[in-house]
Design an enzyme around this catalytic site. Structure first.
Site, short mmCIF file in Angstrom:
data_model
loop_
_atom_site.label_atom_id
_atom_site.label_comp_id
_atom_site.label_asym_id
_atom_site.label_seq_id
_atom_site.Cartn_x
_atom_site.Cartn_y
_atom_site.Cartn_z
N ARG A 231 41.45 32.00 37.89
CA ARG A 231 41.99 30.76 37.34
C ARG A 231 43.09 30.28 38.27
O ARG A 231 43.83 31.09 38.84
CB ARG A 231 42.58 30.98 35.94
CG ARG A 231 41.57 31.15 34.82
CD ARG A 231 40.82 29.85 34.53
NE ARG A 231 39.89 29.99 33.42
CZ ARG A 231 38.62 30.35 33.52
NH1 ARG A 231 38.11 30.63 34.71
NH2 ARG A 231 37.86 30.42 32.46
N GLU A 260 42.38 21.32 37.33
CA GLU A 260 41.00 20.88 37.58
C GLU A 260 40.66 19.66 36.74
O GLU A 260 41.11 19.58 35.60
CB GLU A 260 40.04 22.02 37.24
CG GLU A 260 40.25 23.21 38.17
CD GLU A 260 39.47 24.45 37.73
OE1 GLU A 260 38.64 24.35 36.81
OE2 GLU A 260 39.72 25.51 38.31
N HIS A 278 34.99 25.08 40.96
CA HIS A 278 34.89 26.01 39.81
C HIS A 278 33.44 26.24 39.41
O HIS A 278 32.98 25.78 38.37
CB HIS A 278 35.69 25.50 38.60
CG HIS A 278 35.94 26.58 37.59
ND1 HIS A 278 37.00 26.57 36.73
CD2 HIS A 278 35.26 27.72 37.29
CE1 HIS A 278 36.97 27.65 35.95
NE2 HIS A 278 35.90 28.36 36.28
#
Ligand code: DGY
Length: 316
Positions: A231, A260, A278
């Site tokens: 993360r 994000e 991601h």
């Protein structure tokens, strides 16, 4: 079986959607805010299960009949688990089924960073090769020291692959793993000091926020690479940008970011940074398997049972 399910985030592959729709009413969260209000007024109290990667207390309050938040991913940092537990709401995630794909991507990122694949690809695509000659020699992956920040299921899958590249392994986790043959470092800076590639594969929690900070990056040093498939919150992004700007580390490969889908412009401009949107678990095969786990959990809870992959233990 009956009940209502709300899909807030993620795409349910058609066979899994059909499986859920055979037993429950499945709703999609409307995109427009006025439609959302109407939806909540009509269905809010009937929703028994929510499929989402993020859910805060306010969301839960809008769904007073909620019994399960089925997180569509292994990382459930976007869910306020304490609020769910306090309300008697189960939270489940999708462990195991994504280990291989996330680990594959970690190795792809390491290779891409060390062999400078994106820059090399641009070199050919922009037809620089004929004018400028051979691409500059790169670093190599084989035999490098891999420092795993996190040695859970995904970390172990990464190590398995790294061993095929004759990489030496050490790790930092909260506690040493008694079964692990690998060296344990008792903090992130000590691990960074030892390794050539620091690979972040730890859950995002209040304790891990900013774990890869300026000191850790300095310890990684001008020959070291940072790889993050966990993360964005685990890395101090401003410190990373500063380290890249100053040449304090050699490069980075990142699948995850602090905010994000927004990636700081500076990070997007470094030639020695590999960027990925991601997509650790984002293969057709694995997203299907994750959706099956989501469906398993919903069926279990809406039938009056307990989730198969619960991450909390509410009093229900
Ligand atoms: C997860 O499931 O948490 C992963 O980040 C998805 O790629």
């Amino acid at each position: 079986m009956s009940g209502e399910v709300l899909l807030r985030d993620g795409f349910l592959p058609p066979p899994v959607r059909a499986r859920l729709a055979a037993a429950f009413t499945v709703h999609d969260w409307p995109a427009a805010s006025d439609a959302q209000e109407k939806f909540l007024a009509a269905h809010g109290k009937n929703i028994g299960a929510l499929i989402a990667t993020a859910a805060d207390r306010a969301t839960m309050e809008q769904l007073p009949g909620l019994r399960l938040i089925a997180c569509y991913g292994v990382g459930y940092d976007g869910i306020d688990v304490a609020a769910a537990t306090a309300r008697g709401v189960w939270v489940s995630n999708t462990p195991e089924v994504l280990n291989d794909d996330v680990a594959d991507l970690a190795l792809a990122l390491m290779l891409a960073a060390v062999r400078r694949l994106p820059a090399a690809e641009r070199y050919v695509r922009e037809n620089q090769w004929p004018a400028r000659g051979d691409f500059a020699l790169t670093d190599r992956l084989t035999g490098k020291r891999l420092g795993m920040l996190g040695m859970g299921r995904i970390g172990a899958a990464i190590v398995k692959r790294a061993q095929a590249f004759d990489m030496r392994i050490a790790y930092h986790a909260t506690q040493p793993k008694p079964q692990s043959p690998h060296r344990w470092a008792d903090n992130a800076a000590a691990l960074a000091e030892w390794c050539d590639i620091l690979c972040v594969a730890m859950p995002a929690t209040a304790q891990t926020v900013g774990m890869v900070n300026a000191a850790v990056l300095r310890a990684l040093g001008p020959r070291g690479y940072l790889v993050n498939i966990a993360r964005g919150s685990l890395v101090d992004e401003a410190a990373l940008i500063a380290a890249l700007r100053e040449g304090a580390i050699k490069g980075a490969a990142l699948d995850v970011f602090a905010d994000e889908p927004h990636v700081p412009q500076e990070l997007r401009e470094f030639d020695n940074v590999v960027l990925s949107p991601h997509q650790g678990s984002a293969t057709v095969y694995t997203r299907h398997r994750m959706a099956e786990v989501v469906a398993d959990n919903i069926e279990a809870v809406l039938q009056g049972g307990t989730p198969v992959t619960a991450v909390n233990k509410p009093r229900v």
